[in-house]
Design a protein around this motif. Structure first.
Motif, PDB file in Angstrom:
ATOM      1  N   ALA A 107       0.836  -1.196   0.000  1.00 29.60           N
ATOM      2  CA  ALA A 107       0.000   0.000   0.000  1.00 29.60           C
ATOM      3  C   ALA A 107       0.872   1.248   0.000  1.00 29.60           C
ATOM      4  CB  ALA A 107      -0.915  -0.015   1.222  1.00 29.60           C
ATOM      5  N   ASP A 108       1.964   1.200   0.757  1.00 29.38           N
ATOM      6  CA  ASP A 108       2.859   2.349   0.838  1.00 29.38           C
ATOM      7  C   ASP A 108       3.472   2.682  -0.513  1.00 29.38           C
ATOM      8  OD1 ASP A 108       2.846   3.548   3.186  1.00 29.38           O
ATOM      9  OD2 ASP A 108       4.602   2.525   4.038  1.00 29.38           O
ATOM     10  N   LYS A 109       3.891   1.628  -1.205  1.00 28.86           N
ATOM     11  CA  LYS A 109       4.546   1.848  -2.490  1.00 28.86           C
ATOM     12  C   LYS A 109       3.554   2.441  -3.502  1.00 28.86           C
ATOM     13  CE  LYS A 109       7.428  -0.906  -5.510  1.00 28.86           C
ATOM     14  NZ  LYS A 109       7.938  -2.266  -5.633  1.00 28.86           N
ATOM     15  N   LEU A 110       2.322   1.982  -3.399  1.00 27.67           N
ATOM     16  CA  LEU A 110       1.273   2.522  -4.261  1.00 27.67           C
ATOM     17  C   LEU A 110       1.085   4.017  -3.974  1.00 27.67           C
ATOM     18  CD1 LEU A 110      -0.344   0.849  -6.237  1.00 27.67           C
ATOM     19  CD2 LEU A 110      -2.141   0.595  -4.521  1.00 27.67           C
ATOM     20  N   ARG A 111       1.024   4.341  -2.684  1.00 29.86           N
ATOM     21  CA  ARG A 111       0.867   5.753  -2.298  1.00 29.86           C
ATOM     22  C   ARG A 111       2.060   6.578  -2.770  1.00 29.86           C
ATOM     23  NH1 ARG A 111      -0.371   3.684   2.830  1.00 29.86           N
ATOM     24  NH2 ARG A 111      -2.599   3.666   3.275  1.00 29.86           N
ATOM     25  N   LEU A 112       3.265   6.023  -2.588  1.00 29.52           N
ATOM     26  CA  LEU A 112       4.464   6.774  -2.973  1.00 29.52           C
ATOM     27  C   LEU A 112       4.499   7.022  -4.476  1.00 29.52           C
ATOM     28  CD1 LEU A 112       7.194   5.139  -0.692  1.00 29.52           C
ATOM     29  CD2 LEU A 112       6.191   7.424  -0.491  1.00 29.52           C
ATOM     30  N   SER A 113       4.012   6.048  -5.243  1.00 36.05           N
ATOM     31  CA  SER A 113       3.985   6.223  -6.703  1.00 36.05           C
ATOM     32  C   SER A 113       3.058   7.368  -7.083  1.00 36.05           C
ATOM     33  CB  SER A 113       3.505   4.942  -7.390  1.00 36.05           C
ATOM     34  OG  SER A 113       4.321   3.870  -7.026  1.00 36.05           O
ATOM     35  N   VAL A 114       1.997   7.544  -6.300  1.00 36.14           N
ATOM     36  CA  VAL A 114       1.069   8.646  -6.561  1.00 36.14           C
ATOM     37  C   VAL A 114       1.689   9.962  -6.089  1.00 36.14           C
ATOM     38  CG1 VAL A 114      -1.190   9.585  -5.941  1.00 36.14           C
ATOM     39  CG2 VAL A 114      -0.954   7.169  -6.540  1.00 36.14           C
ATOM     40  N   VAL A 115       2.270   9.935  -4.891  1.00 35.73           N
ATOM     41  CA  VAL A 115       2.920  11.143  -4.360  1.00 35.73           C
ATOM     42  C   VAL A 115       3.937  11.684  -5.364  1.00 35.73           C
ATOM     43  CG1 VAL A 115       4.577  11.964  -2.637  1.00 35.73           C
ATOM     44  CG2 VAL A 115       2.604  10.642  -1.906  1.00 35.73           C
ATOM     45  N   SER A 116       4.678  10.794  -6.001  1.00 38.89           N
ATOM     46  CA  SER A 116       5.764  11.241  -6.877  1.00 38.89           C
ATOM     47  C   SER A 116       5.253  12.176  -7.979  1.00 38.89           C
ATOM     48  CB  SER A 116       6.502  10.046  -7.487  1.00 38.89           C
ATOM     49  OG  SER A 116       5.698   9.403  -8.442  1.00 38.89           O
ATOM     50  N   GLY A 117       4.100  11.854  -8.553  1.00 39.05           N
ATOM     51  CA  GLY A 117       3.554  12.705  -9.622  1.00 39.05           C
ATOM     52  C   GLY A 117       3.206  14.092  -9.098  1.00 39.05           C
ATOM     53  N   PHE A 118       2.674  14.124  -7.869  1.00 40.87           N
ATOM     54  CA  PHE A 118       2.302  15.412  -7.262  1.00 40.87           C
ATOM     55  C   PHE A 118       3.548  16.177  -6.812  1.00 40.87           C
ATOM     56  CE2 PHE A 118      -1.585  13.009  -7.060  1.00 40.87           C
ATOM     57  CZ  PHE A 118      -2.568  13.956  -7.297  1.00 40.87           C
ATOM     58  N   GLU A 119       4.521  15.461  -6.286  1.00 44.05           N
ATOM     59  CA  GLU A 119       5.756  16.125  -5.830  1.00 44.05           C
ATOM     60  C   GLU A 119       6.422  16.834  -7.003  1.00 44.05           C
ATOM     61  OE1 GLU A 119       9.359  14.787  -6.153  1.00 44.05           O
ATOM     62  OE2 GLU A 119      10.193  15.190  -4.169  1.00 44.05           O
ATOM     63  N   VAL A 120       6.517  16.121  -8.138  1.00 48.87           N
ATOM     64  CA  VAL A 120       7.154  16.724  -9.317  1.00 48.87           C
ATOM     65  C   VAL A 120       6.347  17.941  -9.781  1.00 48.87           C
ATOM     66  CG1 VAL A 120       7.721  16.332 -11.752  1.00 48.87           C
ATOM     67  CG2 VAL A 120       8.345  14.610 -10.031  1.00 48.87           C
ATOM     68  N   ALA A 121       5.021  17.823  -9.768  1.00 47.26           N
ATOM     69  CA  ALA A 121       4.176  18.956 -10.189  1.00 47.26           C
ATOM     70  C   ALA A 121       4.366  20.143  -9.239  1.00 47.26           C
ATOM     71  CB  ALA A 121       2.709  18.526 -10.236  1.00 47.26           C
ATOM     72  N   CYS A 122       4.457  19.866  -7.943  1.00 48.01           N
ATOM     73  CA  CYS A 122       4.664  20.957  -6.968  1.00 48.01           C
ATOM     74  C   CYS A 122       6.025  21.604  -7.181  1.00 48.01           C
ATOM     75  CB  CYS A 122       4.557  20.427  -5.528  1.00 48.01           C
ATOM     76  SG  CYS A 122       2.854  20.083  -5.031  1.00 48.01           S
ATOM     77  N   LEU A 123       7.053  20.777  -7.407  1.00 45.98           N
ATOM     78  CA  LEU A 123       8.394  21.336  -7.641  1.00 45.98           C
ATOM     79  C   LEU A 123       8.411  22.182  -8.910  1.00 45.98           C
ATOM     80  CD1 LEU A 123      10.603  18.239  -6.686  1.00 45.98           C
ATOM     81  CD2 LEU A 123      10.791  20.521  -5.666  1.00 45.98           C
ATOM     82  N   ASP A 124       7.705  21.718  -9.925  1.00 47.05           N
ATOM     83  CA  ASP A 124       7.643  22.473 -11.182  1.00 47.05           C
ATOM     84  C   ASP A 124       6.988  23.837 -10.934  1.00 47.05           C
ATOM     85  OD1 ASP A 124       7.883  22.933 -13.972  1.00 47.05           O
ATOM     86  OD2 ASP A 124       5.860  22.177 -14.325  1.00 47.05           O
ATOM     87  N   ALA A 125       5.870  23.819 -10.197  1.00 49.00           N
ATOM     88  CA  ALA A 125       5.156  25.076  -9.912  1.00 49.00           C
ATOM     89  C   ALA A 125       6.018  25.987  -9.028  1.00 49.00           C
ATOM     90  CB  ALA A 125       3.823  24.775  -9.223  1.00 49.00           C
ATOM     91  N   LEU A 126       6.676  25.397  -8.038  1.00 44.32           N
ATOM     92  CA  LEU A 126       7.523  26.193  -7.140  1.00 44.32           C
ATOM     93  C   LEU A 126       8.679  26.822  -7.916  1.00 44.32           C
ATOM     94  CD1 LEU A 126       8.091  26.994  -4.189  1.00 44.32           C
ATOM     95  CD2 LEU A 126       9.317  24.825  -3.901  1.00 44.32           C
ATOM     96  N   GLY A 127       9.301  26.008  -8.765  1.00 46.30           N
ATOM     97  CA  GLY A 127      10.416  26.518  -9.566  1.00 46.30           C
ATOM     98  C   GLY A 127       9.975  27.647 -10.488  1.00 46.30           C
ATOM     99  N   LYS A 128       8.813  27.459 -11.108  1.00 48.44           N
ATOM    100  CA  LYS A 128       8.319  28.518 -12.008  1.00 48.44           C
ATOM    101  C   LYS A 128       8.011  29.779 -11.201  1.00 48.44           C
ATOM    102  CE  LYS A 128       6.242  25.645 -15.623  1.00 48.44           C
ATOM    103  NZ  LYS A 128       5.029  24.818 -15.839  1.00 48.44           N
TER     104      LYS A 128
END
Ligand SMILES: O=C([O-])C(=O)C[C@H](O)[C@@H](O)C(=O)[O-]
Ligand SMILES: [Mg+2]
Length: 429
Positions: A107-128
């Motif tokens: 279950a954790d790995k499933l959650r982490l796989s989802v988090v990763s997409g959001f983390e990258v999107a947040c970093l992209d928005a933060l960087g911009k």
């Protein structure tokens, strides 16, 4: 500057995939991915990407709701949020993921796989928002380009007759000559100088012959063979013995840490994995037993770019090498991989990427490989831009699908060509 998330858009897509063979079967003609967009109160949009199968979508939807009102800079908080999203137990009842290609499924790995997409999107928005590239948010790049390896596959010329699919110009690769020809194309088109062959498809002697043929055609080039755990310890040792002089490493020859440890103890050929070390919890046993010498990180299932840096630090501490694993992915993830890889000191092995196999993307401009490497983008965020028409078209394909392609199933794809096909019991050889 207001970094509050006011909107989150989730767009599942189906992207074309050639008939690439692995030990579980063959790739379906289209594979699901999920494009994640987070929008801040200032109107800045950040983009991320992760697996698009139903079980990931089921988690991404409630997660997206929870993210609204939080700040894109609150990256640690993403993990707390993820813990609040319930995982349906039936989604993790199988011990292994993707018919066994990505190691244990929790279950954790499933959650982490989802988090990763959001983390990258947040970093992209933060960087911009800050006018900084993602690698700067990760502490800064230590190299200007990231080297990738050619990811060779045994491959049919086309998907089975009668199956709707896009055509590709790679041709078939079903024997040593075909594999060498494919490698030549990779080198010509992208300049790659490391070659990885996805094995576990044919009896080991045939795959040994293919790697030998590669060694003859490309003397001195780093070579890898990855049967996804399809071999017994004895077979793994036989292959290591036969190819030890030409292999950079052998990737997941046998399944699980105990078997890998046994192989490692009896060969000098380094072993790499993206199957027995796929979570932080699996590190201790594997490292203390000396089961692996290289961990192939994957920011998707390790939980994002910052977790990838942490994994790299643990590997460094134990003197274990680090590189990157890849599944079918779009340019968003290639950009994310490149940013994080640029920040990892001691990345001594070219990273895997499926990107050359992907004729379709959701970006206005594809990322390019020059001399086998991707230049690290210095523009704000990830440095990529969504092509909304492309995104809409690939989403339309997902909407139009009757459900058969929304969950990756390489065994089902193989049964179209071979109705008798069953997922092989491991070890297969
Ligand atoms: O072990 C690996 O490198 C992979 O599993 C990568 C990919 O999943 C590959 O095997 C595939 O997509 O068939
Ligand atoms: Mg692998």
């Amino acid at each position: 500057m207001n970094l509050t998330v006011t909107d989150v858009r989730l767009t599942p897509v189906l992207i074309a995939d050639p008939p690439l063979l692995n030990t579980q079967g063959v790739h379906q003609p289209y594979t699901p991915r999920l494009v994640v967009e987070v929008v801040t109160a200032d109107g800045v949009t950040g983009v991320g990407e992760t697996y698009g199968d139903t079980k990931y979508l089921e988690l991404a939807r409630p997660f997206a709701e929870k993210l609204k009102g939080r700040r894109v800079s609150d990256l640690n908080g993403l993990f707390t949020l993820a813990d609040e999203v319930a995982v349906d137990a039936s989604r993790v009842s199988e011990a292994v993921d993707v018919g066994g290609l990505r190691g244990v499924q929790t279950a954790d790995k499933l959650r982490l796989s989802v988090v990763s997409g959001f983390e990258v999107a947040c970093l992209d928005a933060l960087g911009k928002s800050l006018g900084l590239p993602v690698h700067a948010l990760l502490g800064g790049k230590v190299r200007d380009a990231v080297e990738y390896s050619a990811y060779l596959f045994y491959k049919w010329a086309e998907h089975p007759a009668g199956v709707r699919a896009e055509r590709d110009d790679w041709g078939a690769a079903l024997d040593p000559a075909g594999v060498v020809e494919q490698a030549r194309k990779f080198k010509e088109r992208y300049g790659f100088s490391s070659f990885k062959l996805k094995g576990g498809v044919f009896p080991p002697d045939e795959e040994i012959a293919a790697v030998r043929a590669l060694a003859e055609a490309f003397p001195g080039h780093p070579l890898r063979l990855d049967p996804n755990g399809a071999w017994s310890v004895a077979t793994s040792l036989k292959v290591a013995g036969d190819l030890g002089d030409v292999l950079e490493y052998l990737e997941d020859p046998a399944l699980g840490t105990p078997a890998m440890a046994e192989v490692a103890e009896r060969t000098g050929v380094p072993l790499a994995t993206n199957m027995c070390v796929t979570t932080f919890a699996e590190i201790r046993e594997a490292f203390t037993r000396g089961a692996v010498q290289v961990v192939l990180s994957d920011h998707h299932y390790w939980g994002g770019l910052r977790n990838t840096q942490q994994l790299a630090a643990v590997c460094r501490t134990f003197g274990v090498g680090v590189s990157m694993h890849s599944n079918t992915h779009l340019g968003i993830s290639l950009a994310a991989m490149t940013h994080v890889a640029a920040t990892v000191p001691g990345l001594h092995h070219a990273c895997d990427s499926h990107y050359p196999w992907q004729s379709e993307d959701v970006l206005t401009e594809r990322l390019v490989f020059e001399n086998g490497a991707v230049r690290v983008p210095d523009a704000p965020g990830l440095g990529v831009e969504l092509d909304r028409d492309r995104l809409a078209a690939l989403h339309r394909r997902w909407l139009d699908d009757d459900g058969t392609l929304r969950d990756r199933d390489d065994a089902a794809a193989m049964r179209i060509a071979d109705p008798e096909w069953v997922t092989p019991a491991m070890p297969r050889w």
